[in-house]
Design an enzyme around this catalytic site. Structure first.
Site, PDB file in Angstrom:
ATOM      1  N   SER A 139      -6.975  16.868  48.238  1.00 48.93           N
ATOM      2  CA  SER A 139      -8.231  16.910  48.981  1.00 48.93           C
ATOM      3  C   SER A 139      -8.819  15.501  48.963  1.00 48.93           C
ATOM      4  CB  SER A 139      -9.159  17.959  48.364  1.00 48.93           C
ATOM      5  OG  SER A 139     -10.415  17.959  48.984  1.00 48.93           O
ATOM      6  N   TYR A 153     -13.887  15.000  58.470  1.00 49.71           N
ATOM      7  CA  TYR A 153     -13.093  14.802  57.248  1.00 49.71           C
ATOM      8  C   TYR A 153     -13.666  15.624  56.094  1.00 49.71           C
ATOM      9  CZ  TYR A 153     -10.382  12.210  53.739  1.00 49.71           C
ATOM     10  OH  TYR A 153      -9.523  11.859  52.724  1.00 49.71           O
ATOM     11  N   LYS A 157     -11.639  18.618  54.258  1.00 51.74           N
ATOM     12  CA  LYS A 157     -11.259  18.489  52.842  1.00 51.74           C
ATOM     13  C   LYS A 157     -11.992  19.496  51.960  1.00 51.74           C
ATOM     14  CE  LYS A 157      -8.223  15.128  53.024  1.00 51.74           C
ATOM     15  NZ  LYS A 157      -6.835  15.303  52.554  1.00 51.74           N
TER      16      LYS A 157
END
Ligand SMILES: NC(=O)c1ccc[n+]([C@@H]2O[C@H](COP(=O)([O-])OP(=O)(O)OC[C@H]3O[C@@H](n4cnc5c(N)ncnc54)[C@H](OP(=O)(O)O)[C@@H]3O)[C@@H](O)[C@H]2O)c1
Length: 265
Positions: A139, A153, A157
């Site tokens: 991650s 993003y 993640k």
């Protein structure tokens, strides 16, 4: 032992592959660009990390389930079933939410979230059937706190946290251990491409901590897989956020808002 590393042609994945080759494992690396894969092969073989017989490269886009499945099948035909999966393939494209096209937003979700889902689909069922296997999902520290300019993003993640935690509850009775790690800024080609696009606000929030070397991040990842550590953080700030996020984040967001420059547009 057969280790499969998605995103193994560069950065953190490449260093993880090097470490596993050094232990005598058979290693398969999967990424899209065939030229970069061949460069990685030369690099790994040239550095003495492994003999040519123990390294396999395969080209596939993790976001395309059938391609990834075919690549994994070819690697498993050569080296046997996968014992360790490192899901490292990932991309980042910082931009203000309203400035980012829906295609680039979606590509980050497709690669970082669905690419990981596809990797798990290709490998986890066989581990479960064999009642053995270890998986490390890469991650990011961006999963632990919202960062200006990183909406896609951060979303991709942090979604991995729910994915891993839920699947781990299904996997543990079958002795398959699924872990997640949250790397900090790391000196890789991705970081070098991303840094010039990082906003002043993001730099303010992320502070001035120096980026880690990919070798150090990879070493911590491999150690965690060996020990079966389920959640891996790096450095003081991210470790504090990882364990005490609900307490720390409101303070950070308050400080961030209180010290932010006001914009008129
Ligand atoms: N570097 C950092 O500061 C940092 C911090 C936190 C988390 N991370 C995460 O760590 C992981 C590795 O990042 P890195 O910095 O090592 O990046 P990197 O050096 O750019 O390497 C990324 C690797 O992923 C592969 N890849 C990208 N998209 C892919 C796709 N759709 N299908 C298959 N392979 C794909 C790339 O090869 P091709 O492009 O040829 O496919 C490359 O092998 C990523 O998940 C990243 O988000 C990085």
């Amino acid at each position: 032992m057969h280790v499969i590393v998605t995103g193994g042609s560069s950065g953190i994945g490449l260093e993880v592959a090097r470490l596993y080759l050094g232990t005598g494992a058979n290693v398969s690396i999967i990424a899209r660009d065939g030229t970069r894969l061949e460069q990685a092969r030369l690099d790994l073989e040239g550095s003495g990390a492994g003999s040519s017989g123990r390294l396999r490269v395969a080209s596939a886009d993790v976001a395309v389930e059938s391609d990834l499945q075919a690549a994994v099948s070819a690697c498993e035909a050569a080296f046997g079933p996968c014992d360790v999966l490192i899901a490292s393939a990932g991309i980042v494209e910082p931009a203000l939410f309203e400035d980012q096209s829906s295609e680039i937003f979606a590509r980050q979700i497709q690669t970082n979230l669905f690419g990981t889902v596809n990797s798990l689909r290709a490998i986890y069922p066989s581990m479960k059937a064999r009642r053995s296997g270890r998986i490390m999902v890469i991650s990011s520290g961006a999963a632990l706190i919202g960062i200006h300019g990183y909406t896609a993003y951060c979303a991709s993640k942090s979604a991995l946290v729910g994915l891993v935690e839920a699947l781990a509850t299904e996997a543990s009775p079958f002795d398959v251990r699924i872990s997640i790690c949250f790397p900090p800024d790391t000196l890789t080609p991705q970081y070098e491409a991303e840094l010039p696009k990082r906003s002043v606000e993001a730099r303010r929030m992320m502070g001035a901590a120096p980026a880690w070397r990919p070798e150090a991040v990879a070493a911590k990842i491999v150690r965690a897989v060996d020990r079966g550590t389920s959640r891996v953080t790096f450095g003081f700030s991210l470790t504090a956020l990882g364990w005490f996020g609900p307490l720390i984040k409101p303070v950070v967001y308050w400080w961030y808002a209180a010290t932010a420059q006001k914009h008129t547009r």
